[in-house]
Design an enzyme around this catalytic site. Structure first.
Site, PDB file in Angstrom:
ATOM      1  N   LYS A 206       0.848  -1.196   0.000  1.00  0.00           N
ATOM      2  CA  LYS A 206       0.000   0.000   0.000  1.00  0.00           C
ATOM      3  C   LYS A 206       0.884   1.247   0.000  1.00  0.00           C
ATOM      4  CE  LYS A 206      -3.565   2.219   2.749  1.00  0.00           C
ATOM      5  NZ  LYS A 206      -4.469   2.123   3.880  1.00  0.00           N
ATOM      6  N   GLU A 212      10.397  -4.596   4.769  1.00  0.00           N
ATOM      7  CA  GLU A 212      10.514  -5.991   4.327  1.00  0.00           C
ATOM      8  C   GLU A 212      10.218  -6.105   2.835  1.00  0.00           C
ATOM      9  OE1 GLU A 212       8.805  -4.864   6.878  1.00  0.00           O
ATOM     10  OE2 GLU A 212       8.914  -6.201   8.625  1.00  0.00           O
ATOM     11  N   GLY A 268      -4.897  -2.060   5.095  1.00  0.00           N
ATOM     12  CA  GLY A 268      -4.103  -3.197   4.611  1.00  0.00           C
ATOM     13  C   GLY A 268      -4.778  -4.531   4.869  1.00  0.00           C
ATOM     14  N   ARG A 269      -5.310  -4.715   6.066  1.00  0.00           N
ATOM     15  CA  ARG A 269      -5.917  -6.012   6.419  1.00  0.00           C
ATOM     16  C   ARG A 269      -7.320  -6.168   5.848  1.00  0.00           C
ATOM     17  NH1 ARG A 269      -4.875  -2.654  10.471  1.00  0.00           N
ATOM     18  NH2 ARG A 269      -6.548  -1.796  11.747  1.00  0.00           N
ATOM     19  N   GLU A 354      -4.892  -6.888  14.687  1.00  0.00           N
ATOM     20  CA  GLU A 354      -4.419  -5.554  14.321  1.00  0.00           C
ATOM     21  C   GLU A 354      -5.587  -4.573  14.397  1.00  0.00           C
ATOM     22  OE1 GLU A 354      -0.781  -4.769  11.534  1.00  0.00           O
ATOM     23  OE2 GLU A 354      -2.548  -4.350  10.327  1.00  0.00           O
ATOM     24  N   HIS A 385      -5.568 -33.597  17.318  1.00  0.00           N
ATOM     25  CA  HIS A 385      -4.479 -34.445  17.813  1.00  0.00           C
ATOM     26  C   HIS A 385      -3.336 -33.614  18.348  1.00  0.00           C
ATOM     27  CE1 HIS A 385      -6.466 -37.989  16.168  1.00  0.00           C
ATOM     28  NE2 HIS A 385      -6.887 -37.138  15.253  1.00  0.00           N
ATOM     29  N   LYS A 505       9.210  -0.830  14.274  1.00  0.00           N
ATOM     30  CA  LYS A 505       9.751  -0.497  12.943  1.00  0.00           C
ATOM     31  C   LYS A 505      10.806   0.597  13.073  1.00  0.00           C
ATOM     32  CE  LYS A 505       5.559  -0.943  10.080  1.00  0.00           C
ATOM     33  NZ  LYS A 505       4.656  -0.177   9.226  1.00  0.00           N
TER      34      LYS A 505
HETATM   35  O1  F6P Z   1       2.133  -4.217   9.910  1.00  0.00           O
HETATM   36  C1  F6P Z   1       1.684  -2.938   9.649  1.00  0.00           C
HETATM   37  C2  F6P Z   1       1.176  -2.769   8.262  1.00  0.00           C
HETATM   38  O2  F6P Z   1       0.993  -1.415   8.050  1.00  0.00           O
HETATM   39  C3  F6P Z   1      -0.115  -3.534   7.989  1.00  0.00           C
HETATM   40  O3  F6P Z   1      -1.238  -2.899   8.455  1.00  0.00           O
HETATM   41  C4  F6P Z   1      -0.050  -3.657   6.508  1.00  0.00           C
HETATM   42  O4  F6P Z   1      -0.954  -4.599   6.067  1.00  0.00           O
HETATM   43  C5  F6P Z   1       1.392  -4.044   6.331  1.00  0.00           C
HETATM   44  O5  F6P Z   1       2.077  -3.264   7.293  1.00  0.00           O
HETATM   45  C6  F6P Z   1       1.964  -3.855   4.974  1.00  0.00           C
HETATM   46  O6  F6P Z   1       1.938  -2.524   4.571  1.00  0.00           O
HETATM   47  P1  F6P Z   1       2.153  -2.114   3.063  1.00  0.00           P
HETATM   48  O7  F6P Z   1       1.082  -2.731   2.243  1.00  0.00           O
HETATM   49  O8  F6P Z   1       2.101  -0.616   3.038  1.00  0.00           O
HETATM   50  O9  F6P Z   1       3.509  -2.622   2.626  1.00  0.00           O
END
Ligand code: F6P
Length: 539
Positions: A206, A212, A268-269, A354, A385, A505
């Protein structure tokens, strides 16, 4: 704004809890033979049996009164209308517009967003058709045989969950991989058997700034360019982006013609049905993707219009509040009896935790009641199990959601009947248990009896649907989204921000350069020591 716990409806529930605590499901079912059919509801193609919960008619009436006192109806309308209910980010919350029908009107800041939504969906469909048909060719003219989604959090969990859930409907001639972790093992293992000439990367972010994802995206770019002798021209045919941030996408080197946008009003979620679902559409095709959106829309409409008495997400959300705040339950187990839903609990963890892992109310005060529970789970029957022992005989109360389907997608012999028998049996065992008398009557020696007794009175819901197809997955996802919304409304928190992920972060950004330098460290003594050890021993 006074605390929710000061509402008379809250106090009434607290008092009522003692009545419920003094009875049990065995007695309640014995006293009311119609309970199993009465405490059930259907909506948007899903069936919910909530009769095995520690409730009676009064509980439900009191919970509905609490919903009214908390303004649930007006909050629902505010969300669907596009009000900026995400107060801390001053944003609308309009994931429902992502599945609105073409031609509908939903506005944010005076702009009807539905037209834009369908514009992006149409462009995604063109891209999906080109890749699935082989019309899209890679840099050397090969067709695309592998799609790698690079993203994390909502830009990964939804796509990977939906891919796994709908694999039965997927194009098996294309391999789908998902890279999320900044641990390079994730990238290395996902790509080790792939041919760069046949691989398409979808960089899903987003913000297009997430550490990452950007680290993995640059690694992907280097991996590709290495195969093509550094020829930058290759990027255009092997990279597409899904983002709200066109500037950063262009800066990365992806042609914005190959970018699929979405909007700040999609959390995002809550984004697996936006362009973030591009990998899903590539896997199952545009028609199936649209069927998934239709399923979500059906559930949205059910949530928006059904009375509380038969409103599935409202019933589930209120029950979650009941256990979290009046029974001290810390967790909820989600137990899908379908192997295709193996990533569904992981997906729900972000959606629920979240969203509702908050201790500050909308007015900035600290809440004086529990909010979001810990969600967890594994597919049945495997979990039986493993951890079910604790659910059946442990000291903790763990409400469970069982999810089952009338039809399996890979029918072989008696497998599906055996699978579903286990759904019904587990819910039955949890609710009714086995008394000492029953255990004794089996000839169990006295000393062993307590070990073999099941108290019962352990709550669960059973959610049933015909089959796990795209529409059903959409309905299930929206069911939980709206249950989360219901809970957040009762708790008076903002279910749509996530400030709690920021601090870690920021601190990581500070520590990254410290690991490879000899600069003096100014953290606490523990962090300093850990960094010093790592500096000395890093490979
Ligand atoms: O973990 C925090 C967060 O902002 C989530 O809400 C989101 O889904 C994720 O990081 C990834 O963010 P982006 O789509 O901006 O890379």
């Amino acid at each position: 704004m006074p605390s929710r716990a000061t509402l008379p409806e809250w106090a009434a529930l607290r008092k009522h809890r003692d009545t419920i605590a003094s009875t049990n499901l065995r007695a309640q079912f014995a006293a009311d033979p119609s309970r199993g059919t009465r405490m059930a509801a259907s909506g948007a193609g899903l069936f919910l049996d909530y009769s095995k919960h520690r409730i009676n008619n009064d509980t439900l009436a009191l919970l509905r009164a609490l919903a009214d006192a908390c303004g649930l109806r007006s909050r629902i309308e505010a969300m669907f209308r596009g009000d900026h209910i995400n107060l801390t980010e001053d944003r609308a919350v309009l994931h429902t517009a992502l599945r609105a029908k073409r031609g509908a009107t939903v506005s944010d800041k005076g702009v009807n967003v539905v037209g834009e939504v369908h514009g992006v969906l149409d462009r995604m469909a063109v891209c999906a058709d080109a890749i699935r048909s082989g019309a899209w060719r890679g840099h050397t003219g090969s067709r695309i045989r592998a799609v790698v989604n690079v993203g994390i959090g909502g830009s990964d969990l939804g796509p990977v969950m939906a891919y796994e859930a709908l694999r039965h409907f997927s194009d098996r001639s294309i391999a789908f991989r998902f890279v999320s972790n900044v641990d390079s093992t994730d990238f290395a293992e996902a790509t080790r058997d792939l041919d760069p000439a046949e691989t398409l990367f979808i960089i899903s972010s987003k913000t297009f700034t997430t550490l990452e994802t950007m680290t993995n995206a640059h690694t992907a770019r280097a991996w590709l360019l290495k195969a093509f002798g550094g020829d930058e021209q290759a990027v255009a045919k092997h990279f597409v982006a899904v983002s709200t941030n066109a500037k950063q996408v262009a800066a990365f080197g992806i042609d914005t013609a190959n970018m699929f946008g979405f909007w700040d009003w999609v959390g995002g979620r809550y984004s697996m049905d936006s362009a973030i679902g591009l990998s899903t559409m590539l896997a199952i095709g545009p028609d199936n993707f649209r069927a998934m959106l239709d399923g979500m829309h059906e559930m949205d409409e059910h949530f928006r219009t059904a009375p509380w008495e038969t409103n599935l997400p409202v019933i589930m959300g209120l029950l979650a509040v009941w256990y979290a705040d009046f029974f001290g339950a810390q967790t909820v187990a989600v137990l899908p009896y379908d192997q295709y839903l193996k990533r569904f609990p992981a997906y729900l963890q972000q959606l629920t935790m979240e969203s509702n892992g908050k201790r500050i109310a909308l007015d900035g005060s600290v809440v004086d009641y529990d909010t979001g529970a810990v969600y967890w789970g594994e597919p049945g029957t495997n979990g039986q199990h493993s951890f079910y022992q604790l659910i059946h005989q442990g000291t903790r109360l763990i409400p469970c959601d069982f999810i089952g389907f009338h039809e399996g997608l890979n029918p072989i012999g008696a497998h599906h009947d055996i699978l579903m028998a286990n759904v019904f049996a587990q819910a039955e065992a949890l609710a009714f248990g086995k008394t000492p008398e029953q255990v004794k009557a089996e000839g169990t020696p006295d000393w062993l009896v307590p070990h073999r007794v099941f108290d019962g009175n352990r709550p669960s819901s059973v959610i049933l649907a015909q089959r796990l197809d795209p529409a059903t997955l959409g309905r299930l996802v929206a069911l939980y989204e709206m249950s989360v919304f219901t809970q957040g409304t009762i708790w008076n928190i903002n279910s749509f921000d996530q400030w709690g992920v920021e601090l870690g972060k920021q601190l990581a950004q500070r520590i990254i350069p410290e690991l490879t330098s000899h600069t003096p460290l100014a953290h606490d003594s523990s962090t300093n020591n850990l960094i010093a050890i790592y500096r000395e021993k890093r490979g």
